[in-house]
Design a protein around this motif. Structure first.
Motif, PDB file in Angstrom:
ATOM      1  N   ALA A   1      -9.936  31.742  -6.215  1.00  0.00           N
ATOM      2  CA  ALA A   1     -10.069  32.677  -7.334  1.00  0.00           C
ATOM      3  C   ALA A   1      -8.855  32.579  -8.253  1.00  0.00           C
ATOM      4  CB  ALA A   1     -10.220  34.095  -6.804  1.00  0.00           C
ATOM      5  N   PHE A   2      -7.683  32.361  -7.669  1.00  0.00           N
ATOM      6  CA  PHE A   2      -6.466  32.232  -8.474  1.00  0.00           C
ATOM      7  C   PHE A   2      -6.536  30.972  -9.351  1.00  0.00           C
ATOM      8  CE2 PHE A   2      -2.020  31.761  -9.530  1.00  0.00           C
ATOM      9  CZ  PHE A   2      -1.620  33.079  -9.712  1.00  0.00           C
ATOM     10  N   PHE A   3      -7.104  29.921  -8.784  1.00  0.00           N
ATOM     11  CA  PHE A   3      -7.272  28.682  -9.559  1.00  0.00           C
ATOM     12  C   PHE A   3      -8.205  28.910 -10.748  1.00  0.00           C
ATOM     13  CE2 PHE A   3      -5.892  24.695  -7.031  1.00  0.00           C
ATOM     14  CZ  PHE A   3      -4.699  25.312  -6.696  1.00  0.00           C
ATOM     15  N   GLU A   4      -9.213  29.769 -10.535  1.00  0.00           N
ATOM     16  CA  GLU A   4     -10.128  30.135 -11.629  1.00  0.00           C
ATOM     17  C   GLU A   4      -9.352  30.817 -12.754  1.00  0.00           C
ATOM     18  OE1 GLU A   4     -13.667  30.202 -12.132  1.00  0.00           O
ATOM     19  OE2 GLU A   4     -13.664  28.608 -10.621  1.00  0.00           O
ATOM     20  N   VAL A   5      -8.448  31.724 -12.337  1.00  0.00           N
ATOM     21  CA  VAL A   5      -7.653  32.491 -13.308  1.00  0.00           C
ATOM     22  C   VAL A   5      -6.803  31.549 -14.183  1.00  0.00           C
ATOM     23  CG1 VAL A   5      -5.781  34.203 -13.513  1.00  0.00           C
ATOM     24  CG2 VAL A   5      -7.574  34.542 -11.820  1.00  0.00           C
ATOM     25  N   MET A   6      -6.416  30.424 -13.625  1.00  0.00           N
ATOM     26  CA  MET A   6      -5.587  29.455 -14.360  1.00  0.00           C
ATOM     27  C   MET A   6      -6.314  28.920 -15.597  1.00  0.00           C
ATOM     28  SD  MET A   6      -2.668  28.866 -12.926  1.00  0.00           S
ATOM     29  CE  MET A   6      -2.104  30.113 -11.859  1.00  0.00           C
ATOM     30  N   ASN A   7      -7.656  28.948 -15.515  1.00  0.00           N
ATOM     31  CA  ASN A   7      -8.460  28.647 -16.694  1.00  0.00           C
ATOM     32  C   ASN A   7      -8.273  27.228 -17.251  1.00  0.00           C
ATOM     33  OD1 ASN A   7     -10.277  29.398 -18.639  1.00  0.00           O
ATOM     34  ND2 ASN A   7      -8.814  30.524 -19.900  1.00  0.00           N
ATOM     35  N   VAL A   8      -8.202  26.250 -16.360  1.00  0.00           N
ATOM     36  CA  VAL A   8      -8.095  24.868 -16.820  1.00  0.00           C
ATOM     37  C   VAL A   8      -9.196  23.954 -16.308  1.00  0.00           C
ATOM     38  CG1 VAL A   8      -5.751  24.322 -17.577  1.00  0.00           C
ATOM     39  CG2 VAL A   8      -6.192  24.628 -15.166  1.00  0.00           C
ATOM     40  N   GLY A   9     -10.056  24.442 -15.446  1.00  0.00           N
ATOM     41  CA  GLY A   9     -11.150  23.601 -14.960  1.00  0.00           C
ATOM     42  C   GLY A   9     -11.207  23.543 -13.449  1.00  0.00           C
ATOM     43  N   THR A  10     -11.528  22.358 -12.951  1.00  0.00           N
ATOM     44  CA  THR A  10     -11.699  22.195 -11.498  1.00  0.00           C
ATOM     45  C   THR A  10     -10.346  22.336 -10.782  1.00  0.00           C
ATOM     46  OG1 THR A  10     -11.235  19.852 -11.623  1.00  0.00           O
ATOM     47  CG2 THR A  10     -13.552  20.510 -11.898  1.00  0.00           C
ATOM     48  N   PRO A  11     -10.383  22.590  -9.466  1.00  0.00           N
ATOM     49  CA  PRO A  11      -9.124  22.671  -8.715  1.00  0.00           C
ATOM     50  C   PRO A  11      -8.252  21.415  -8.910  1.00  0.00           C
ATOM     51  CG  PRO A  11     -10.927  23.433  -7.348  1.00  0.00           C
ATOM     52  CD  PRO A  11     -11.546  22.936  -8.615  1.00  0.00           C
ATOM     53  N   GLU A  12      -8.897  20.255  -9.004  1.00  0.00           N
ATOM     54  CA  GLU A  12      -8.136  19.008  -9.204  1.00  0.00           C
ATOM     55  C   GLU A  12      -7.411  19.044 -10.546  1.00  0.00           C
ATOM     56  OE1 GLU A  12     -11.406  19.050  -8.280  1.00  0.00           O
ATOM     57  OE2 GLU A  12     -10.965  18.629  -6.174  1.00  0.00           O
ATOM     58  N   GLN A  13      -8.108  19.583 -11.555  1.00  0.00           N
ATOM     59  CA  GLN A  13      -7.473  19.679 -12.879  1.00  0.00           C
ATOM     60  C   GLN A  13      -6.317  20.684 -12.874  1.00  0.00           C
ATOM     61  OE1 GLN A  13     -11.285  20.351 -14.828  1.00  0.00           O
ATOM     62  NE2 GLN A  13     -10.897  18.637 -16.201  1.00  0.00           N
ATOM     63  N   VAL A  14      -6.503  21.764 -12.109  1.00  0.00           N
ATOM     64  CA  VAL A  14      -5.421  22.751 -12.011  1.00  0.00           C
ATOM     65  C   VAL A  14      -4.194  22.078 -11.393  1.00  0.00           C
ATOM     66  CG1 VAL A  14      -4.662  24.922 -10.954  1.00  0.00           C
ATOM     67  CG2 VAL A  14      -7.003  24.723 -11.783  1.00  0.00           C
ATOM     68  N   VAL A  15      -4.416  21.360 -10.295  1.00  0.00           N
ATOM     69  CA  VAL A  15      -3.303  20.689  -9.606  1.00  0.00           C
ATOM     70  C   VAL A  15      -2.626  19.699 -10.562  1.00  0.00           C
ATOM     71  CG1 VAL A  15      -2.737  19.062  -7.732  1.00  0.00           C
ATOM     72  CG2 VAL A  15      -4.226  21.029  -7.286  1.00  0.00           C
ATOM     73  N   ASP A  16      -3.445  19.022 -11.363  1.00  0.00           N
ATOM     74  CA  ASP A  16      -2.922  18.046 -12.309  1.00  0.00           C
ATOM     75  C   ASP A  16      -2.028  18.719 -13.367  1.00  0.00           C
ATOM     76  OD1 ASP A  16      -2.941  15.356 -13.281  1.00  0.00           O
ATOM     77  OD2 ASP A  16      -4.036  16.161 -15.022  1.00  0.00           O
ATOM     78  N   VAL A  17      -2.518  19.826 -13.934  1.00  0.00           N
ATOM     79  CA  VAL A  17      -1.725  20.532 -14.955  1.00  0.00           C
ATOM     80  C   VAL A  17      -0.471  21.136 -14.320  1.00  0.00           C
ATOM     81  CG1 VAL A  17      -1.716  22.376 -16.679  1.00  0.00           C
ATOM     82  CG2 VAL A  17      -3.744  20.986 -16.402  1.00  0.00           C
ATOM     83  N   LEU A  18      -0.605  21.651 -13.095  1.00  0.00           N
ATOM     84  CA  LEU A  18       0.583  22.180 -12.411  1.00  0.00           C
ATOM     85  C   LEU A  18       1.630  21.087 -12.216  1.00  0.00           C
ATOM     86  CD1 LEU A  18      -0.898  24.549  -9.646  1.00  0.00           C
ATOM     87  CD2 LEU A  18       0.392  25.214 -11.673  1.00  0.00           C
ATOM     88  N   GLY A  19       1.143  19.885 -11.957  1.00  0.00           N
ATOM     89  CA  GLY A  19       2.049  18.744 -11.770  1.00  0.00           C
ATOM     90  C   GLY A  19       2.848  18.440 -13.034  1.00  0.00           C
ATOM     91  N   LYS A  20       2.310  18.817 -14.185  1.00  0.00           N
ATOM     92  CA  LYS A  20       3.044  18.630 -15.440  1.00  0.00           C
ATOM     93  C   LYS A  20       3.897  19.857 -15.748  1.00  0.00           C
ATOM     94  CE  LYS A  20      -0.339  15.553 -17.535  1.00  0.00           C
ATOM     95  NZ  LYS A  20      -1.678  15.802 -16.920  1.00  0.00           N
ATOM     96  N   ALA A  21       3.351  21.040 -15.419  1.00  0.00           N
ATOM     97  CA  ALA A  21       4.037  22.286 -15.783  1.00  0.00           C
ATOM     98  C   ALA A  21       5.319  22.498 -14.971  1.00  0.00           C
ATOM     99  CB  ALA A  21       3.094  23.474 -15.587  1.00  0.00           C
ATOM    100  N   VAL A  22       5.246  22.221 -13.673  1.00  0.00           N
ATOM    101  CA  VAL A  22       6.393  22.549 -12.823  1.00  0.00           C
ATOM    102  C   VAL A  22       7.663  21.773 -13.232  1.00  0.00           C
ATOM    103  CG1 VAL A  22       7.281  22.581 -10.452  1.00  0.00           C
ATOM    104  CG2 VAL A  22       4.951  23.361 -10.909  1.00  0.00           C
ATOM    105  N   PRO A  23       7.592  20.440 -13.423  1.00  0.00           N
ATOM    106  CA  PRO A  23       8.813  19.738 -13.828  1.00  0.00           C
ATOM    107  C   PRO A  23       9.361  20.222 -15.174  1.00  0.00           C
ATOM    108  CG  PRO A  23       7.117  18.175 -13.168  1.00  0.00           C
ATOM    109  CD  PRO A  23       6.470  19.518 -13.213  1.00  0.00           C
ATOM    110  N   LEU A  24       8.454  20.637 -16.051  1.00  0.00           N
ATOM    111  CA  LEU A  24       8.872  21.128 -17.357  1.00  0.00           C
ATOM    112  C   LEU A  24       9.626  22.458 -17.228  1.00  0.00           C
ATOM    113  CD1 LEU A  24       8.469  20.188 -20.237  1.00  0.00           C
ATOM    114  CD2 LEU A  24       6.489  21.680 -20.375  1.00  0.00           C
ATOM    115  N   LEU A  25       9.049  23.365 -16.435  1.00  0.00           N
ATOM    116  CA  LEU A  25       9.720  24.646 -16.192  1.00  0.00           C
ATOM    117  C   LEU A  25      11.077  24.388 -15.540  1.00  0.00           C
ATOM    118  CD1 LEU A  25       6.844  26.893 -14.726  1.00  0.00           C
ATOM    119  CD2 LEU A  25       7.744  26.888 -17.043  1.00  0.00           C
ATOM    120  N   CYS A  26      11.088  23.412 -14.660  1.00  0.00           N
ATOM    121  CA  CYS A  26      12.303  23.059 -13.934  1.00  0.00           C
ATOM    122  C   CYS A  26      13.380  22.583 -14.917  1.00  0.00           C
ATOM    123  CB  CYS A  26      11.949  21.954 -12.939  1.00  0.00           C
ATOM    124  SG  CYS A  26      13.242  21.586 -11.810  1.00  0.00           S
ATOM    125  N   GLU A  27      12.974  21.771 -15.892  1.00  0.00           N
ATOM    126  CA  GLU A  27      13.937  21.245 -16.866  1.00  0.00           C
ATOM    127  C   GLU A  27      14.507  22.374 -17.732  1.00  0.00           C
ATOM    128  OE1 GLU A  27      12.472  18.181 -19.511  1.00  0.00           O
ATOM    129  OE2 GLU A  27      14.529  17.623 -20.076  1.00  0.00           O
TER     130      GLU A  27
END
Ligand code: 1PW
Length: 215
Positions: A171-197
């Motif tokens: 349900a939390f992945f749904e809230v992310m509003n980006v698509g399938t769980p795989e797509q969520v994981v993919d966007v998270l993979g881009k978001a986390v390093p950016l937030l980190c920087e």
């Protein structure tokens, strides 16, 4: 009335804001930093009433920064770097104890900066989690590792209760509003390093100027 679609959280949108935050010289634009936080507030607002006090504080902090940006000193608040220089040069920061500047830009941004670390740790856990992992545990562990040490007992307790109410992982992945769980994981993979920087740049700047413990 605001368009309800505009109120809906979208991870991609937050990612774009934090991307636009960084200038080519790795300065951090406050306007986009605040936009990123406005996006995150939509997430907090979608998580129910127990997250209300968290959302309220984030809104109030972003508002303080927006007000500086809109003030006659606005140009000095274009980037985190220029804000730090301006407020320190003009002695606009309470450095040791609370005094006449309880809402300086530097101390306000420091609160959001610490919270960004929490978010980064939580999203990284979410990204690498398995289907049955509990969002509440991921969120709590990330909080205990970061922001909790800066909070009073009462806030820690209230936060703990709010985490229990988090939706389960699918349900939390749904809230992310980006698509399938795989797509969520993919966007998270881009978001986390950016937030980190963005976090690291701010952390180093604050460390250099001895601002990490502003009251
Ligand atoms: C689902 C995960 C979402 C993560 C978003 C992170 C939001 C973080 C906001 C935490 C706010 C907790 C309640 C307020 C506490 C304030 O006392 C505290 N603010 C923060 C941001 O830590 C300190 O601000 P203060 O009291 O020194 O002005």
């Amino acid at each position: 009335m605001a368009d309800s679609e505009n109120q809906k959280f979208c991870l991609q949108e937050v990612l774009e804001s934090f991307k636009s935050c960084l200038s080519p010289e790795k300065e951090i634009y406050i306007e986009h930093y605040v936009s990123g936080w406005k996006g995150l507030v939509k997430l907090l607002n979608s998580l129910g009433s127990l997250f209300g006090f968290i959302s309220k504080d984030a809104v109030s902090k972003t508002q303080i920064l927006m007000n500086f940006l809109k003030s006659e000193n606005g140009p000095h608040y274009a980037t985190v770097q220029s804000m730090v220089k301006f407020e320190l040069d003009n002695k606009l920061v309470d450095v040791d104890k609370k005094g006449i500047y309880p809402e300086s830009g530097c101390r306000t941004l420091l609160r959001l900066h610490r919270a960004l670390r929490w978010l980064q740790l939580f999203l990284e856990r979410l990204r690498t989690s398995k289907e049955d992992d509990k969002t509440s545990v991921m969120c709590r562990d990330a909080y205990n590792e970061s922001l909790a040490q800066h909070h009073t007992w009462l806030i820690r307790k209230s936060a703990g209760m709010a985490f229990y109410s988090l939706p389960v992982r699918p349900a939390f992945f749904e809230v992310m509003n980006v698509g399938t769980p795989e797509q969520v994981v993919d966007v998270l993979g881009k978001a986390v390093p950016l937030l980190c920087e963005v976090y690291q740049i701010t952390e180093e700047l604050y460390q250099k100027h001895n601002l990490l413990d502003l009251p």
